[in-house]
Motif scaffolding. Structure first.
Motif: not given
Length: 303
Positions: A42-51, A57-58, A251-258, A263-264
């Motif tokens: 999933x690569x969700x560990x790369x999103x350090x702005x998420x708890x 959930x992602x 907005x910049x975090x949403x762009x990183x998430x998208x 990419x994942x």
């Protein structure tokens, strides 16, 4: 390539045969206190702005899409393998039995993924959408040459193996039911990849140089179409995550998430298969250096 033949595939198929209710589901629900897909997929560990709750959930959203993706690709896999059994009808009956078992197992896998979708839906917020239509996608894929479709099928079968053995099996913190689904899926998919490695060269021997060259372009086109699906589905999944999860991001975090989820998905469904050593060996034995370069150039922008 593993040194197996059709007879060995039949032997393995008989040994690992399983039942959806008795062996896999066993009356169990999904555990939503745990992740579905491991971070390595999933690569969700790369999103350090998420708890941690948001990352879980992602991973569950991606896990739901992951199961649905298998359900729809197996529609065209079954159709193509069933079609190529024709070459063995009045010839190698062992090969015919192996390929018929292949089809039977893929039909069962489709049923499994259909069964678990409502089980996930009932425990997740409304609004999730899986966009590809299995029949429409299958019809579009099957318009291409058998050589190109077998090239796609082998890529899929190999990333199935890679994902389970390298990331799902070692992770002890996944929903037990979700993990078992891909354990049993993996057990039967092992022989499918072997048969793909036998059938693709057999099909290749039928082609002229010009036909093979066109087939390479078709394979490139199919991968481009797959990427189009991934772009749409990853966007839909992020939209659902933001709305259903009540996630408020800059907005910049949403762009990183998208970009990160896309990419994942590209790694999950394209590069983890294409870059697999067995895939590289299989396609390298069939195409010229110039054709291999065309494929690399087509994939480069996706990286």
């Amino acid at each position: 390539m593993q040194k197996y033949d059709y007879a060995k595939c039949i032997e393995i198929s008989k040994r690992v045969r399983w039942d959806i209710d008795k062996d896999v589901i066993r009356g169990r629900p999904f555990d939503f206190s745990k992740k579905f897909l491991p971070d390595g997929i999933s690569k969700v560990d790369r999103f350090d702005f998420l708890n941690e709750e948001q990352k879980r959930f992602l991973s569950q959203i991606q896990g739901r899409t992951y199961a649905n993706m298998f359900g729809f690709v197996e529609r065209f896999i079954t159709a193509k393998i069933l079609e190529i059994t024709r070459d063995h009808w009045l010839d190698d009956q062992v090969a015919l039995e192996a390929l018929v078992r292949f089809c039977d197992e893929e039909l069962k896998h489709q049923e499994l993924f259909r069964r678990i979708e409502p089980m996930m839906s009932s425990r997740m917020p409304a609004g999730y959408r899986f966009l590809p239509d299995p029949n429409q996608v299958a019809a579009a894929v099957l318009k291409n040459s058998t050589w190109a479709v077998l090239g796609l099928i082998l890529e899929i079968e190999l990333f199935t193996q890679e994902h389970y053995k390298q990331t799902i099996e070692p992770d002890e913190n996944l929903s037990e039911l979700y993990k078992d689904i891909f354990l049993f899926h993996w057990k039967e998919e092992t022989t499918h990849a072997i048969m793909d490695e036998l059938e693709w060269p057999r099909e290749d021997r039928k082609l002229t140089d010009a036909e093979r060259d066109r087939a390479v372009d078709e394979l490139i086109g199919i991968v481009a179409d797959v990427d189009g699906i991934l772009q749409l589905q990853s966007g839909s999944d992020v939209d659902y995550f933001l709305k259903a999860g009540g996630v408020s991001l800059r907005p910049e975090e949403i762009e990183i998430l998208r970009s990160g989820v896309l990419k994942a998905y590209r790694w999950q469904y394209i590069f983890s298969g294409v870059e697999h050593p067995r895939y590289q060996a299989a396609i390298g034995a069939l195409v010229s250096d110039a054709q291999a370069q065309r494929i690399r150039q087509a994939l480069a922008p996706l990286l």
